[in-house]
Design a protein around this motif. Sequence first.
Motif, mmCIF file in Angstrom:
data_model
loop_
_atom_site.group_PDB
_atom_site.id
_atom_site.type_symbol
_atom_site.label_atom_id
_atom_site.label_comp_id
_atom_site.label_asym_id
_atom_site.label_seq_id
_atom_site.Cartn_x
_atom_site.Cartn_y
_atom_site.Cartn_z
ATOM 1 N N SER A 94 0.838 -1.196 0.000
ATOM 2 C CA SER A 94 0.000 0.000 0.000
ATOM 3 C C SER A 94 0.872 1.245 0.000
ATOM 4 O O SER A 94 1.950 1.248 0.597
ATOM 5 C CB SER A 94 -0.912 0.029 1.225
ATOM 6 O OG SER A 94 -1.745 -1.102 1.286
ATOM 7 N N TRP A 111 -4.197 6.906 2.337
ATOM 8 C CA TRP A 111 -3.758 5.552 1.988
ATOM 9 C C TRP A 111 -4.435 5.066 0.719
ATOM 10 O O TRP A 111 -5.609 5.364 0.466
ATOM 11 C CB TRP A 111 -4.100 4.578 3.114
ATOM 12 C CG TRP A 111 -3.282 4.746 4.341
ATOM 13 C CD1 TRP A 111 -3.539 5.565 5.398
ATOM 14 C CD2 TRP A 111 -2.045 4.077 4.640
ATOM 15 N NE1 TRP A 111 -2.553 5.443 6.346
ATOM 16 C CE2 TRP A 111 -1.625 4.528 5.909
ATOM 17 C CE3 TRP A 111 -1.256 3.137 3.973
ATOM 18 C CZ2 TRP A 111 -0.459 4.083 6.513
ATOM 19 C CZ3 TRP A 111 -0.096 2.687 4.578
ATOM 20 C CH2 TRP A 111 0.298 3.159 5.834
ATOM 21 N N GLN A 113 -5.560 1.548 -1.601
ATOM 22 C CA GLN A 113 -6.277 0.326 -1.228
ATOM 23 C C GLN A 113 -5.374 -0.900 -1.202
ATOM 24 O O GLN A 113 -5.756 -1.928 -0.632
ATOM 25 C CB GLN A 113 -7.444 0.095 -2.201
ATOM 26 C CG GLN A 113 -7.088 -0.593 -3.506
ATOM 27 C CD GLN A 113 -6.299 0.288 -4.464
ATOM 28 O OE1 GLN A 113 -6.154 1.479 -4.269
ATOM 29 N NE2 GLN A 113 -5.773 -0.323 -5.517
ATOM 30 N N GLY A 114 -4.212 -0.806 -1.810
ATOM 31 C CA GLY A 114 -3.274 -1.913 -1.781
ATOM 32 C C GLY A 114 -3.279 -2.739 -3.054
ATOM 33 O O GLY A 114 -4.284 -2.811 -3.765
#
Length: 121
Positions: A94, A111, A113-114
């Motif tokens: 991430s 951030w 979502q990865g």
Amino acid sequence: QVQLVESGGGLVQPGGSLRLSCAASGIIFRINSMGWYRQAPGKQREWVASITSGSFTMYADSVKGRFTISRDSAKNTVYLQMNSLKPEDTAVYSCKADVQSKPDYPFSGVWGQGTQVTVSS
């Protein structure tokens, strides 16, 4: 609203390479540091690498010499070039960015979502 979208994950054999990208979009005045983190199954999320607005880079010992972080500030994008990948690098990766949406606004951590990276033969 600011969004981070990662791409470039996948399945790779040990010793192989992958390049991850993370693009920020939305209302953005300035981005300070950008970084990559990863979380393997059953483990806590760990920091991988960071890059400042002045392109100063830092790496976790576990990836130093194998991974390279870079950024294109004009595109609000950060990259992670991963070489000599090992099975223990398998994780969800991430990105995180410290974003200022408007002048005089505070910086906020955003951030993505990865993206899954799997290193296996």
